[in-house]
Design a protein around this motif. Sequence first.
Motif, PDB file in Angstrom:
ATOM      1  N   SER A 139      11.395  -1.682  43.949  1.00 57.97           N
ATOM      2  CA  SER A 139      12.617  -1.018  44.444  1.00 57.97           C
ATOM      3  C   SER A 139      12.219   0.337  45.021  1.00 57.97           C
ATOM      4  O   SER A 139      11.281   0.983  44.554  1.00 57.97           O
ATOM      5  CB  SER A 139      13.632  -0.828  43.302  1.00 57.97           C
ATOM      6  OG  SER A 139      13.105  -0.021  42.278  1.00 57.97           O
ATOM      7  N   TYR A 140      12.967   0.720  46.071  1.00 55.12           N
ATOM      8  CA  TYR A 140      12.732   2.001  46.748  1.00 55.12           C
ATOM      9  C   TYR A 140      14.084   2.669  46.972  1.00 55.12           C
ATOM     10  O   TYR A 140      15.008   2.062  47.526  1.00 55.12           O
ATOM     11  CB  TYR A 140      12.013   1.768  48.080  1.00 55.12           C
ATOM     12  CG  TYR A 140      12.004   2.969  48.977  1.00 55.12           C
ATOM     13  CD1 TYR A 140      11.179   4.056  48.694  1.00 55.12           C
ATOM     14  CD2 TYR A 140      12.834   3.010  50.113  1.00 55.12           C
ATOM     15  CE1 TYR A 140      11.191   5.169  49.532  1.00 55.12           C
ATOM     16  CE2 TYR A 140      12.840   4.121  50.946  1.00 55.12           C
ATOM     17  CZ  TYR A 140      12.018   5.203  50.646  1.00 55.12           C
ATOM     18  OH  TYR A 140      12.033   6.301  51.457  1.00 55.12           O
ATOM     19  N   ASP A 141      14.181   3.897  46.486  1.00 56.43           N
ATOM     20  CA  ASP A 141      15.432   4.654  46.626  1.00 56.43           C
ATOM     21  C   ASP A 141      15.173   5.895  47.470  1.00 56.43           C
ATOM     22  O   ASP A 141      14.206   6.627  47.255  1.00 56.43           O
ATOM     23  CB  ASP A 141      15.967   5.083  45.252  1.00 56.43           C
ATOM     24  CG  ASP A 141      16.459   3.894  44.448  1.00 56.43           C
ATOM     25  OD1 ASP A 141      17.145   3.034  45.004  1.00 56.43           O
ATOM     26  OD2 ASP A 141      16.116   3.817  43.237  1.00 56.43           O
ATOM     27  N   SER A 142      16.068   6.111  48.451  1.00 60.80           N
ATOM     28  CA  SER A 142      16.059   7.379  49.203  1.00 60.80           C
ATOM     29  C   SER A 142      17.507   7.840  49.343  1.00 60.80           C
ATOM     30  O   SER A 142      18.440   7.137  48.966  1.00 60.80           O
ATOM     31  CB  SER A 142      15.400   7.172  50.577  1.00 60.80           C
ATOM     32  OG  SER A 142      16.219   6.355  51.398  1.00 60.80           O
ATOM     33  N   TRP A 143      17.707   8.996  49.941  1.00 58.44           N
ATOM     34  CA  TRP A 143      19.066   9.541  50.033  1.00 58.44           C
ATOM     35  C   TRP A 143      19.948   8.726  50.969  1.00 58.44           C
ATOM     36  O   TRP A 143      21.168   8.785  50.891  1.00 58.44           O
ATOM     37  CB  TRP A 143      18.998  10.994  50.512  1.00 58.44           C
ATOM     38  CG  TRP A 143      18.402  11.133  51.900  1.00 58.44           C
ATOM     39  CD1 TRP A 143      17.101  11.255  52.233  1.00 58.44           C
ATOM     40  CD2 TRP A 143      19.155  11.156  53.124  1.00 58.44           C
ATOM     41  NE1 TRP A 143      16.941  11.344  53.579  1.00 58.44           N
ATOM     42  CE2 TRP A 143      18.214  11.302  54.173  1.00 58.44           C
ATOM     43  CE3 TRP A 143      20.525  11.077  53.457  1.00 58.44           C
ATOM     44  CZ2 TRP A 143      18.587  11.371  55.509  1.00 58.44           C
ATOM     45  CZ3 TRP A 143      20.872  11.149  54.785  1.00 58.44           C
ATOM     46  CH2 TRP A 143      19.913  11.291  55.789  1.00 58.44           C
TER      47      TRP A 143
ATOM     48  N   THR B  40      18.643   2.075  49.805  1.00 58.03           N
ATOM     49  CA  THR B  40      17.982   1.498  48.629  1.00 58.03           C
ATOM     50  C   THR B  40      17.471   0.108  49.016  1.00 58.03           C
ATOM     51  O   THR B  40      18.224  -0.722  49.520  1.00 58.03           O
ATOM     52  CB  THR B  40      18.948   1.374  47.439  1.00 58.03           C
ATOM     53  OG1 THR B  40      19.381   2.677  47.047  1.00 58.03           O
ATOM     54  CG2 THR B  40      18.270   0.672  46.259  1.00 58.03           C
TER      55      THR B  40
ATOM     56  N   SER C 210      15.149  -3.274  47.620  1.00 57.71           N
ATOM     57  CA  SER C 210      14.540  -3.959  46.473  1.00 57.71           C
ATOM     58  C   SER C 210      14.241  -5.402  46.851  1.00 57.71           C
ATOM     59  O   SER C 210      14.847  -5.963  47.763  1.00 57.71           O
ATOM     60  CB  SER C 210      15.457  -3.916  45.244  1.00 57.71           C
ATOM     61  OG  SER C 210      16.665  -4.614  45.506  1.00 57.71           O
TER      62      SER C 210
END
Length: 471
Positions: A115-119, A122, A124
């Motif tokens: 998973s990758y979260d940024s502002w 997201t 996954s």
Amino acid sequence: MGTRLFLLLLLAFLFSTPSPAAASPHISAVISQPGLDFAKDLLVPRATETLAQLSVPDIEQSVYIPLIGTVRMVASDIVLEGVTVADSTVAAGDTGVVVAASFSSVNLTMRWSYSYDSWFVTISDSGNASIQVEGMDVGVSMGMKNENGSLKLFVTECACYMKDLDITLSGGSSWFYQVFIDGFSNHIRSSVENAITNKITEGASKLDLFLESIPKEIYVDKVATVNVTFVNDPLFKSSSVQFDIDGLFIPSDKTALSKHIHFALYFKAGSLQHIVDEVPDQFLLNTASWRFLIPKLYRKYPNEDMLLNISAISPPSVRINVGGVDATVDLDVIVNVLGSGDIVPVACISLSVAVSGGASVSGNNLVGRVELNYFSFNLKWSNIGKLHTTVVQSVMRIVLKKLFVPYVNSYLGQGFPLPIIKGFLIKDAYILTSQSRIIVSSDVSFVEPMKTFRIKQFVRSVSEGMSITTM
């Protein structure tokens, strides 16, 4: 022909009374390399079975990927689906035993995800994976010590080394596959290695519980029980392990606390005496059968039944020599006539009887058989007048050959239990005798279900051999 395991149970305690200068009687058991191999071949498959379906803790890792940023990756539901042992070895050293196994293949399955979260977004994804380990080595070093008469087993070192990992991912985005493999290969390797090491150590602790549950006594009969508690720590040598067991007989009556050589215990219990009132040739126990040898007996008690009271006046003296066993026992033989409802003692003869014989194995018992060598006698008293020496000698020879020796052989034929773990059967045994020792060497078969490490029941017929020896 099964592999021989020379488990030398040196049973001096069964037959010999040691001289003051001799070491106290005991059982000394030596397991040589074939015996260690037998135990290894029995235990390694059981340990391998416990690794099947082994679950490995989940692995989580954060990896920085250029142009993307930090990605959280997880390897979960890691399970060993199958392991195949290619070879295994066992060796004894100065401080313990080392068991090593090489696995030709190890198969694992797992799930992967990231998973990758940024502002602003997201991302996954997830999928499955299979792992093929091309070769794995496992080794464990174990020691043993005596703890309150039982064996205490402990692991001194345990290690697992995995060679090449071939990870195949499926599902999700293929661009991520190599990133996952590069970031997780070493973590998966170390996690699986640690899980296997912990499982083997856990199995060793359950083997320790099994050793602690081995009985400390073997019941013989209502008079005697064999004390089979361990004395001293096991002695580890090159390619062998030696155990010393107490081996003395103790009263089956727990209120008595003394320890004895076998015959001394039976003598103290009053068991070395026998009333002879029935024999295969019952005519021998009638005065009519003795009318020509002892006319006075027949004239005074014509055609009356008789019984003999044979009792030892001291414990037998037994000597184990090269090639056989010799014994001397001092007896009192009281001749009784059964009158009209009364038992009438008519004579008492003291005997010193020498016999020789040998030992064999029947089932899991050490049995014996003797034959008469010679005897000397003395007429203690007589109520039928003086008896001539030749008459007494002839009568006693008949009594000893037809009554005493067959009775002794029937008793020795019942045997004494050899210290062997329940579930095993001694087979193809042969006996060696040396100075003060009886050595029994045999094959052993695994013949009935038993609990392995207290986890599950299994049955296995083993053609490989073990041997047991007695002192």
